[in-house]
Write an enzyme that holds these catalytic residues in place. Structure first.
Site, mmCIF file in Angstrom:
data_model
loop_
_atom_site.group_PDB
_atom_site.id
_atom_site.type_symbol
_atom_site.label_atom_id
_atom_site.label_comp_id
_atom_site.label_asym_id
_atom_site.label_seq_id
_atom_site.Cartn_x
_atom_site.Cartn_y
_atom_site.Cartn_z
ATOM 1 N N HIS A 5 0.756 -2.691 -1.677
ATOM 2 C CA HIS A 5 1.992 -2.093 -2.152
ATOM 3 C C HIS A 5 2.998 -1.850 -1.036
ATOM 4 O O HIS A 5 2.622 -1.424 0.057
ATOM 5 C CB HIS A 5 1.687 -0.763 -2.859
ATOM 6 C CG HIS A 5 0.678 -0.917 -3.950
ATOM 7 N ND1 HIS A 5 -0.666 -0.638 -3.765
ATOM 8 C CD2 HIS A 5 0.811 -1.327 -5.238
ATOM 9 C CE1 HIS A 5 -1.316 -0.867 -4.900
ATOM 10 N NE2 HIS A 5 -0.450 -1.288 -5.801
ATOM 11 N N SER B 116 0.603 -0.976 -10.976
ATOM 12 C CA SER B 116 0.612 0.037 -9.924
ATOM 13 C C SER B 116 1.943 0.150 -9.191
ATOM 14 O O SER B 116 2.195 1.165 -8.532
ATOM 15 C CB SER B 116 -0.505 -0.241 -8.908
ATOM 16 O OG SER B 116 -0.386 -1.553 -8.385
ATOM 17 N N ASP C 182 0.054 0.118 1.831
ATOM 18 C CA ASP C 182 -1.364 -0.191 1.868
ATOM 19 C C ASP C 182 -1.520 -1.711 1.833
ATOM 20 O O ASP C 182 -0.586 -2.434 2.155
ATOM 21 C CB ASP C 182 -2.139 0.527 0.744
ATOM 22 C CG ASP C 182 -1.713 0.085 -0.654
ATOM 23 O OD1 ASP C 182 -0.985 -0.914 -0.784
ATOM 24 O OD2 ASP C 182 -2.125 0.752 -1.630
#
Length: 364
Positions: A331, A41, A328
């Site tokens: 990340h 991600s 978040d």
């Protein structure tokens, strides 16, 4: 039809320039013909959008500072793949495998997938994800399409050898595997040292596969301070702790084995140029120097229903985004990501990159 022909000729010109002429490049010019990206991600830019998974970021407030809005990037703006593409002189970001078509794949492809790991099973509790093994299979599909378009398999392999490959894997083998004993048996089956050795053995095989598919300039990112991310601090830390030392210690056992792995690959694979980027070393040493004042709290409103640590769908976001290290629960925001990418491209310390940095790899 006319636009496809124009793209075809542009691609052929690029190929000839990088294959035959190899001009001296000045700052701002594209330094390599293509950039391929494999990862999780931290690099994903849309491959998970249409998968049945909780690990996706194609909804607001993700992308609040990105020109195209929510695209599947797990941050507020650009991710590391975007910054590296910029630093290498690309005038457009590398497209995800999920949407790239035709001659555009000659610029490179982004295969990265949120929740993906070195191990196929990592992240499975979140739903579908494209593990590193699947990403390698997708790359083989790309190579086949490129060879067909070019009409010459040998010339295509020569072209691929000029490209740079970014590989950033391993985060989810810890976050969404080893550190979740309620879903995965790995922490009961292996000590942290045994698990790290098992990961390295698998990773080495996968990187050799990438080499055999034609890659010669390969950038391998190490893991950063996983024990310092807000979501894991909430689970395992205390209110006053900056990091969970036991997690960082376990992850470090994996990172410590990456340089020897790089040496082994470069020694045993002809014409291979693998480099290692030390994610701990390139991290922002003094966040306040770039305006970051909050190292703990995520900027976006965290969901309680989608997946622990991700932004709430259409939830709120802080206004001082450049002051937050984390976007978040997992990340980083765009600001520290930019600094990390710049340090990977141009090392400032001898510990940042081994045996050299991305800018030097591009010139080989």
């Amino acid at each position: 039809m006319a636009s496809d022909i124009i793209k075809w000729f542009a691609m052929m010109i690029t190929l000839l320039v990088f294959m035959k002429l190899k001009p001296f490049l000045v700052k701002g010019e594209q330094q390599v013909p293509c950039l391929f990206i494999l990862g999780d991600s931290t690099l994903d830019n849309g491959n998970n959008n249409n998968l049945l998974t909780a690990a996706k970021a194609n909804y607001p407030p993700y992308g609040i500072d990105f020109p195209d809005g929510p695209t599947g990037r797990f941050t507020n703006g650009r991710n590391r793949a975007d910054f590296i593409a910029e630093l290498l002189g690309f005038d457009k970001y590398i497209e995800p495998f999920a949407t790239v078509k035709g001659v555009d794949m000659f610029r490179g492809v982004n295969y990265a997938s949120g929740a993906a790991g070195i191990l196929d099973e990592s992240g499975i509790h979140l739903g579908d994800r494209i593990s590193l093994n699947r990403q390698l299979r997708n790359h083989r599909v790309t190579i086949s399409h490129m060879s067909t378009l070019l009409g010459n398999k040998t010339l295509n392999m020569e072209y691929l050898r000029k490209c740079i490959y970014i590989v950033d894997m391993g985060n989810n083998d810890y976050i969404n595997n080893y550190l979740l004993p309620q879903f995965y048996p790995s922490s009961r089956m292996y000590t942290s040292e045994q698990f790290a050795r098992m990961l390295i053995k698998q990773y080495t095989k996968q990187l050799k596969t990438l080499y055999h598919y034609g890659a010669r300039k390969i950038v391998v990112f190490g893991l950063g301070g996983i024990g310092c991310v807000p979501a894991l601090l909430d689970l395992y830390g205390t209110e006053d702790s900056a990091c969970v030392d036991s997690i960082n210690s376990a992850v470090q056992k994996f990172s410590d084995k990456l340089k020897p792995m790089i040496d082994d690959l470069n020694s045993n694979l002809p014409n291979a140029n693998f480099i290692y980027i030390n994610s701990t070393s390139i991290a922002v040493r003094d966040p306040s120097s770039i305006g970051i004042t909050d190292l703990r709290e995520p900027c976006c409103e965290i969901s309680t229903t989608i997946a622990d640590g991700q932004c709430k769908y259409d939830g709120g976001a802080c206004t001082d985004r450049a002051a937050h290290y984390f976007w978040d629960g997992f990340h980083p925001s765009e600001a520290p990501t930019k600094v990390n990418a710049e340090r990977a491209y141009t090392a400032l310390l001898s510990t940042d990159a081994y045996p050299f940095d991305i800018s030097q790899l591009a010139q080989l």
